[in-house]
Design a protein around this motif. Sequence first.
Motif, PDB file in Angstrom:
ATOM      1  N   UNK A  57      35.663  42.808  29.202  1.00 37.31           N
ATOM      2  CA  UNK A  57      36.001  42.294  30.543  1.00 37.31           C
ATOM      3  C   UNK A  57      36.189  43.471  31.496  1.00 37.31           C
ATOM      4  N   UNK A  58      35.449  43.506  32.599  1.00 41.69           N
ATOM      5  CA  UNK A  58      35.453  44.678  33.470  1.00 41.69           C
ATOM      6  C   UNK A  58      36.769  45.004  34.176  1.00 41.69           C
ATOM      7  N   UNK A  59      37.675  44.051  34.348  1.00 42.70           N
ATOM      8  CA  UNK A  59      38.928  44.376  35.035  1.00 42.70           C
ATOM      9  C   UNK A  59      40.065  44.735  34.084  1.00 42.70           C
ATOM     10  N   UNK A  60      39.861  44.521  32.785  1.00 45.06           N
ATOM     11  CA  UNK A  60      40.893  44.844  31.800  1.00 45.06           C
ATOM     12  C   UNK A  60      40.643  46.265  31.301  1.00 45.06           C
ATOM     13  N   UNK A  61      41.587  47.163  31.571  1.00 45.90           N
ATOM     14  CA  UNK A  61      41.404  48.566  31.184  1.00 45.90           C
ATOM     15  C   UNK A  61      42.099  48.897  29.858  1.00 45.90           C
ATOM     16  N   UNK A  62      43.046  48.050  29.439  1.00 52.79           N
ATOM     17  CA  UNK A  62      43.712  48.294  28.167  1.00 52.79           C
ATOM     18  C   UNK A  62      44.281  46.979  27.622  1.00 52.79           C
ATOM     19  N   UNK A  63      44.202  46.830  26.303  1.00 56.88           N
ATOM     20  CA  UNK A  63      44.800  45.692  25.620  1.00 56.88           C
ATOM     21  C   UNK A  63      45.614  46.237  24.462  1.00 56.88           C
ATOM     22  N   UNK A  64      46.842  45.736  24.339  1.00 61.26           N
ATOM     23  CA  UNK A  64      47.745  46.250  23.312  1.00 61.26           C
ATOM     24  C   UNK A  64      48.526  45.092  22.697  1.00 61.26           C
ATOM     25  N   UNK A  65      48.503  44.997  21.369  1.00 56.17           N
ATOM     26  CA  UNK A  65      49.309  43.988  20.684  1.00 56.17           C
ATOM     27  C   UNK A  65      50.759  44.443  20.722  1.00 56.17           C
ATOM     28  N   UNK A  66      51.615  43.614  21.303  1.00 64.12           N
ATOM     29  CA  UNK A  66      53.035  43.950  21.436  1.00 64.12           C
ATOM     30  C   UNK A  66      53.883  43.288  20.355  1.00 64.12           C
ATOM     31  N   UNK A  82      42.836  46.967  36.075  1.00 68.27           N
ATOM     32  CA  UNK A  82      42.452  48.126  36.870  1.00 68.27           C
ATOM     33  C   UNK A  82      43.310  48.338  38.103  1.00 68.27           C
ATOM     34  N   UNK A  83      43.915  47.271  38.621  1.00 72.80           N
ATOM     35  CA  UNK A  83      44.749  47.388  39.820  1.00 72.80           C
ATOM     36  C   UNK A  83      46.212  47.712  39.488  1.00 72.80           C
ATOM     37  N   UNK A  84      46.507  47.928  38.191  1.00 69.83           N
ATOM     38  CA  UNK A  84      47.874  48.255  37.766  1.00 69.83           C
ATOM     39  C   UNK A  84      48.698  47.057  37.315  1.00 69.83           C
ATOM     40  N   UNK A 108      52.231  36.695  34.254  1.00 64.83           N
ATOM     41  CA  UNK A 108      51.006  37.102  34.934  1.00 64.83           C
ATOM     42  C   UNK A 108      51.178  37.078  36.447  1.00 64.83           C
ATOM     43  N   UNK A 109      50.432  37.935  37.161  1.00 64.91           N
ATOM     44  CA  UNK A 109      50.419  37.838  38.618  1.00 64.91           C
ATOM     45  C   UNK A 109      49.461  36.752  39.124  1.00 64.91           C
ATOM     46  N   UNK A 110      48.691  36.150  38.216  1.00 65.28           N
ATOM     47  CA  UNK A 110      47.768  35.090  38.621  1.00 65.28           C
ATOM     48  C   UNK A 110      48.552  33.879  39.135  1.00 65.28           C
ATOM     49  N   UNK A 111      47.983  33.133  40.070  1.00 63.01           N
ATOM     50  CA  UNK A 111      48.717  31.999  40.664  1.00 63.01           C
ATOM     51  C   UNK A 111      48.682  30.748  39.790  1.00 63.01           C
TER      52      UNK A 111
END
Length: 168
Positions: A57-66, A82-84, A108-111
């Motif tokens: 996915x182009x906007x996901x810069x890192x994925x980490x299992x927490x 990518x936007x922080x 999430x910041x998604x609405x």
Amino acid sequence: MTTRTVLKTALTAAIMLTSLSSLAAGALSVDKQITVNANPATVWKMVGNFNGLDVWHPVVVMSEIKTGQNNQPGAERLLSLGNGATITEKLTAYSDVDTSYSYAIMASPLPVKNYESTITVSSAGEGKANVRWSSSFDANGADDQAAIDAITGVYEGGLNQLQKDFAQ
């Protein structure tokens, strides 16, 4: 009871159950699919890694299992965009056999809220794969159309990148 009364009661019950289930899962939905020029097993190797969204996915810069273990229900991943911004998601179901997994957004910041999603890879014939990404959710802090547009944009961004990644 007359047949008409029984039918009316059954119809009322079905409508109530449908209403309740749509409220539990979210009243809005997005369902996107794309055909990829690779066999399903190859596509699943990329898409089926719950902790690998940053690979395709182009906007996901890192994925980490927490929390938990990757590809095991209950695992939580933290996605860095990518936007922080960050998104926390929890794996709710996973099947290598069905080449499908489901997850829920925890933060999430998604609405959106009450977001539940499933990604499935299946055969499209002729050595190609179909990737389906679908969800149900409610709008949160935005109108319904803005929430639908946000999720549609996420799905289209990822699915279009997959199609490019497997173009020949």
